[in-house]
Design a protein around this motif. Sequence first.
Motif, PDB file in Angstrom:
ATOM      1  N   VAL A   8      12.699  -1.801  48.318  1.00 18.33           N
ATOM      2  CA  VAL A   8      13.207  -1.336  46.966  1.00 18.33           C
ATOM      3  C   VAL A   8      14.613  -2.306  46.882  1.00 18.33           C
ATOM      4  O   VAL A   8      15.386  -2.607  47.812  1.00 18.33           O
ATOM      5  CB  VAL A   8      13.503  -0.072  47.174  1.00 18.33           C
ATOM      6  CG1 VAL A   8      14.378   0.283  45.598  1.00 18.33           C
ATOM      7  CG2 VAL A   8      12.103   0.677  47.018  1.00 18.33           C
ATOM      8  N   THR A   9      14.827  -2.957  45.763  1.00 20.94           N
ATOM      9  CA  THR A   9      16.089  -3.392  45.506  1.00 20.94           C
ATOM     10  C   THR A   9      16.571  -3.086  44.241  1.00 20.94           C
ATOM     11  O   THR A   9      16.115  -1.901  43.796  1.00 20.94           O
ATOM     12  CB  THR A   9      16.279  -4.864  45.762  1.00 20.94           C
ATOM     13  OG1 THR A   9      17.663  -5.508  45.650  1.00 20.94           O
ATOM     14  CG2 THR A   9      15.311  -5.784  44.650  1.00 20.94           C
ATOM     15  N   ARG A 113      15.966   3.857  54.423  1.00 18.98           N
ATOM     16  CA  ARG A 113      17.190   3.272  54.907  1.00 18.98           C
ATOM     17  C   ARG A 113      17.772   2.327  53.602  1.00 18.98           C
ATOM     18  O   ARG A 113      17.170   1.506  53.271  1.00 18.98           O
ATOM     19  CB  ARG A 113      16.982   2.384  56.072  1.00 18.98           C
ATOM     20  CG  ARG A 113      16.530   2.872  57.323  1.00 18.98           C
ATOM     21  CD  ARG A 113      17.725   3.518  57.996  1.00 18.98           C
ATOM     22  NE  ARG A 113      18.601   2.374  58.442  1.00 18.98           N
ATOM     23  CZ  ARG A 113      18.723   1.393  59.561  1.00 18.98           C
ATOM     24  NH1 ARG A 113      17.419   1.481  60.102  1.00 18.98           N
ATOM     25  NH2 ARG A 113      19.519   0.435  59.625  1.00 18.98           N
ATOM     26  N   VAL A 114      18.995   2.756  53.363  1.00 21.82           N
ATOM     27  CA  VAL A 114      19.708   2.336  52.272  1.00 21.82           C
ATOM     28  C   VAL A 114      20.820   1.443  52.763  1.00 21.82           C
ATOM     29  O   VAL A 114      21.558   1.832  53.877  1.00 21.82           O
ATOM     30  CB  VAL A 114      20.232   3.542  51.419  1.00 21.82           C
ATOM     31  CG1 VAL A 114      21.107   2.941  50.125  1.00 21.82           C
ATOM     32  CG2 VAL A 114      19.225   4.314  50.843  1.00 21.82           C
ATOM     33  N   VAL A 115      20.697   0.317  52.001  1.00 20.62           N
ATOM     34  CA  VAL A 115      21.551  -0.890  52.762  1.00 20.62           C
ATOM     35  C   VAL A 115      22.660  -1.429  51.780  1.00 20.62           C
ATOM     36  O   VAL A 115      22.258  -1.908  50.683  1.00 20.62           O
ATOM     37  CB  VAL A 115      20.756  -1.922  53.527  1.00 20.62           C
ATOM     38  CG1 VAL A 115      21.664  -3.022  54.069  1.00 20.62           C
ATOM     39  CG2 VAL A 115      19.891  -1.438  54.561  1.00 20.62           C
ATOM     40  N   ASP A 116      23.664  -1.498  52.176  1.00 18.87           N
ATOM     41  CA  ASP A 116      24.909  -2.279  51.385  1.00 18.87           C
ATOM     42  C   ASP A 116      24.881  -3.614  51.869  1.00 18.87           C
ATOM     43  O   ASP A 116      25.507  -3.898  52.890  1.00 18.87           O
ATOM     44  CB  ASP A 116      26.081  -1.353  51.471  1.00 18.87           C
ATOM     45  CG  ASP A 116      27.294  -2.338  50.661  1.00 18.87           C
ATOM     46  OD1 ASP A 116      27.120  -3.113  50.055  1.00 18.87           O
ATOM     47  OD2 ASP A 116      28.457  -2.058  50.986  1.00 18.87           O
ATOM     48  N   THR A 117      24.113  -4.327  50.904  1.00 12.46           N
ATOM     49  CA  THR A 117      24.183  -5.943  51.561  1.00 12.46           C
ATOM     50  C   THR A 117      25.515  -6.490  51.441  1.00 12.46           C
ATOM     51  O   THR A 117      25.529  -7.479  52.132  1.00 12.46           O
ATOM     52  CB  THR A 117      23.183  -6.669  50.662  1.00 12.46           C
ATOM     53  OG1 THR A 117      23.615  -6.655  49.451  1.00 12.46           O
ATOM     54  CG2 THR A 117      21.758  -5.985  50.941  1.00 12.46           C
ATOM     55  N   GLY A 118      26.320  -6.046  50.581  1.00 12.77           N
ATOM     56  CA  GLY A 118      27.818  -6.733  50.328  1.00 12.77           C
ATOM     57  C   GLY A 118      27.392  -7.918  49.334  1.00 12.77           C
ATOM     58  O   GLY A 118      28.334  -8.437  49.039  1.00 12.77           O
ATOM     59  N   MET A 119      26.137  -7.971  48.792  1.00  7.02           N
ATOM     60  CA  MET A 119      25.785  -9.289  48.053  1.00  7.02           C
ATOM     61  C   MET A 119      25.453  -8.929  46.490  1.00  7.02           C
ATOM     62  O   MET A 119      25.756  -7.763  46.210  1.00  7.02           O
ATOM     63  CB  MET A 119      24.394  -9.814  48.660  1.00  7.02           C
ATOM     64  CG  MET A 119      24.660 -10.389  50.103  1.00  7.02           C
ATOM     65  SD  MET A 119      25.570 -11.833  50.232  1.00  7.02           S
ATOM     66  CE  MET A 119      26.862 -11.473  51.325  1.00  7.02           C
ATOM     67  N   ILE A 120      25.144  -9.981  45.716  1.00  5.41           N
ATOM     68  CA  ILE A 120      24.759  -9.685  44.514  1.00  5.41           C
ATOM     69  C   ILE A 120      23.896 -10.857  44.227  1.00  5.41           C
ATOM     70  O   ILE A 120      24.025 -12.050  44.467  1.00  5.41           O
ATOM     71  CB  ILE A 120      26.073  -9.498  43.536  1.00  5.41           C
ATOM     72  CG1 ILE A 120      25.597  -8.817  42.036  1.00  5.41           C
ATOM     73  CG2 ILE A 120      26.779 -10.683  43.404  1.00  5.41           C
ATOM     74  CD1 ILE A 120      26.879  -8.261  41.363  1.00  5.41           C
ATOM     75  N   ALA A 121      23.235 -10.779  43.048  1.00  5.75           N
ATOM     76  CA  ALA A 121      22.581 -11.886  42.532  1.00  5.75           C
ATOM     77  C   ALA A 121      21.326 -12.278  43.628  1.00  5.75           C
ATOM     78  O   ALA A 121      21.057 -11.561  44.388  1.00  5.75           O
ATOM     79  CB  ALA A 121      23.295 -12.985  41.820  1.00  5.75           C
ATOM     80  N   MET A 122      21.187 -13.650  43.453  1.00  2.00           N
ATOM     81  CA  MET A 122      20.129 -13.953  44.410  1.00  2.00           C
ATOM     82  C   MET A 122      20.788 -13.988  45.924  1.00  2.00           C
ATOM     83  O   MET A 122      19.858 -14.003  47.002  1.00  2.00           O
ATOM     84  CB  MET A 122      19.570 -15.692  43.992  1.00  2.00           C
ATOM     85  CG  MET A 122      18.451 -15.401  43.319  1.00  2.00           C
ATOM     86  SD  MET A 122      17.003 -14.623  43.704  1.00  2.00           S
ATOM     87  CE  MET A 122      16.333 -15.676  45.373  1.00  2.00           C
ATOM     88  N   ALA A 123      22.084 -13.753  46.129  1.00  4.45           N
ATOM     89  CA  ALA A 123      22.399 -13.466  47.490  1.00  4.45           C
ATOM     90  C   ALA A 123      21.905 -12.215  47.910  1.00  4.45           C
ATOM     91  O   ALA A 123      21.496 -12.187  49.181  1.00  4.45           O
ATOM     92  CB  ALA A 123      23.778 -13.482  47.526  1.00  4.45           C
ATOM     93  N   LEU A 124      21.527 -11.048  46.859  1.00  2.86           N
ATOM     94  CA  LEU A 124      20.861  -9.972  47.150  1.00  2.86           C
ATOM     95  C   LEU A 124      19.358 -10.169  47.434  1.00  2.86           C
ATOM     96  O   LEU A 124      18.624  -9.896  48.206  1.00  2.86           O
ATOM     97  CB  LEU A 124      21.192  -9.012  46.270  1.00  2.86           C
ATOM     98  CG  LEU A 124      20.314  -7.717  46.184  1.00  2.86           C
ATOM     99  CD1 LEU A 124      20.590  -6.834  47.471  1.00  2.86           C
ATOM    100  CD2 LEU A 124      20.850  -6.807  45.006  1.00  2.86           C
ATOM    101  N   GLY A 125      18.989 -10.981  46.394  1.00  5.46           N
ATOM    102  CA  GLY A 125      17.465 -11.347  46.264  1.00  5.46           C
ATOM    103  C   GLY A 125      17.165 -12.018  47.613  1.00  5.46           C
ATOM    104  O   GLY A 125      16.014 -11.551  48.039  1.00  5.46           O
ATOM    105  N   PHE A 126      18.024 -13.127  48.145  1.00  4.41           N
ATOM    106  CA  PHE A 126      17.235 -13.464  49.712  1.00  4.41           C
ATOM    107  C   PHE A 126      17.038 -12.471  50.655  1.00  4.41           C
ATOM    108  O   PHE A 126      16.325 -12.493  51.649  1.00  4.41           O
ATOM    109  CB  PHE A 126      18.249 -14.626  50.014  1.00  4.41           C
ATOM    110  CG  PHE A 126      18.191 -15.865  49.041  1.00  4.41           C
ATOM    111  CD1 PHE A 126      16.947 -16.472  48.814  1.00  4.41           C
ATOM    112  CD2 PHE A 126      19.357 -16.438  48.584  1.00  4.41           C
ATOM    113  CE1 PHE A 126      16.857 -17.728  48.129  1.00  4.41           C
ATOM    114  CE2 PHE A 126      19.276 -17.567  47.795  1.00  4.41           C
ATOM    115  CZ  PHE A 126      17.819 -18.237  47.590  1.00  4.41           C
TER     116      PHE A 126
END
Length: 281
Positions: A8-9, A113-126
Amino acid sequence: MSRHVAIVTDSTAYLPARTMERHGITAVPLTVVLGDRALEEGTEISTRSLAQALQKRRPVTTSRPSPALFAETYRRIAESGADGIVSLHLSAELSGTHDAAVVAARDAAVPVRVVDTGMIAMALGFCALAAAETAEAGGTVDEAVTAAEKRAAGTSAYFYVDTLDYLRRGGRIGAALALFGSALAVKPLLQLEGGRIEPLEKVRTASRAIARLEEIAADRAGSAPVDVAVHHLAAPDRASALADRLRERVPGLADLHVSEVGAVIGAHTGPGLLGVVVSSR
């Protein structure tokens, strides 16, 4: 029976619909509040409508998904047969989306498991793609999380905006940083650092700023295998031209995505945004 880990994102990952369908990724939408109307990103408001509203200086704000929406998403996925869920979201420094997911995960029928990637846009998408590919190969929840975190550690995001005013109004930067681009019509280059929007460089003109953005992205990519995404808002020609130049300058380029950002990011950056995400494979 093999285990099934679902990914899930949220809607700010801006993954192509066909890519999400192919990898079975579910995106929970954030909300854009336009005047007195609350509209779901991706289905109820277009980037064109957003850009027009911003240009007319209509009030635009954004809102995280509710814990109830996350709970319903997790319930539906569990009922479809998933044994576990990895829920990957944009930086908690920029949104309460991660916190809402954490609340919903506590009562989910399967481990989440919920993860704060610290990313956004395709940085999150990748990151979401890395987790999905690991899950498809039979990976566990922990292995999918590790893959996403490794991808995040090797991902950088840089962007140019015509003005810092939208970021200031949305509370994503402080007044001191807003002054960074105010004097003498300086054009700011920004980066995602520690999950926050931070200044990178200031350049005198838009054309020089975009050229510098290209140079920074190419230097960051080097010659190793990388995926690159070029984002824009109401600047398709700029984005296409930048993507063409990066194709020539990045020898290790694997995949190149060119897309307009959605309404949530657009509400905070304004028209003219040009961004580059570089993600090591």
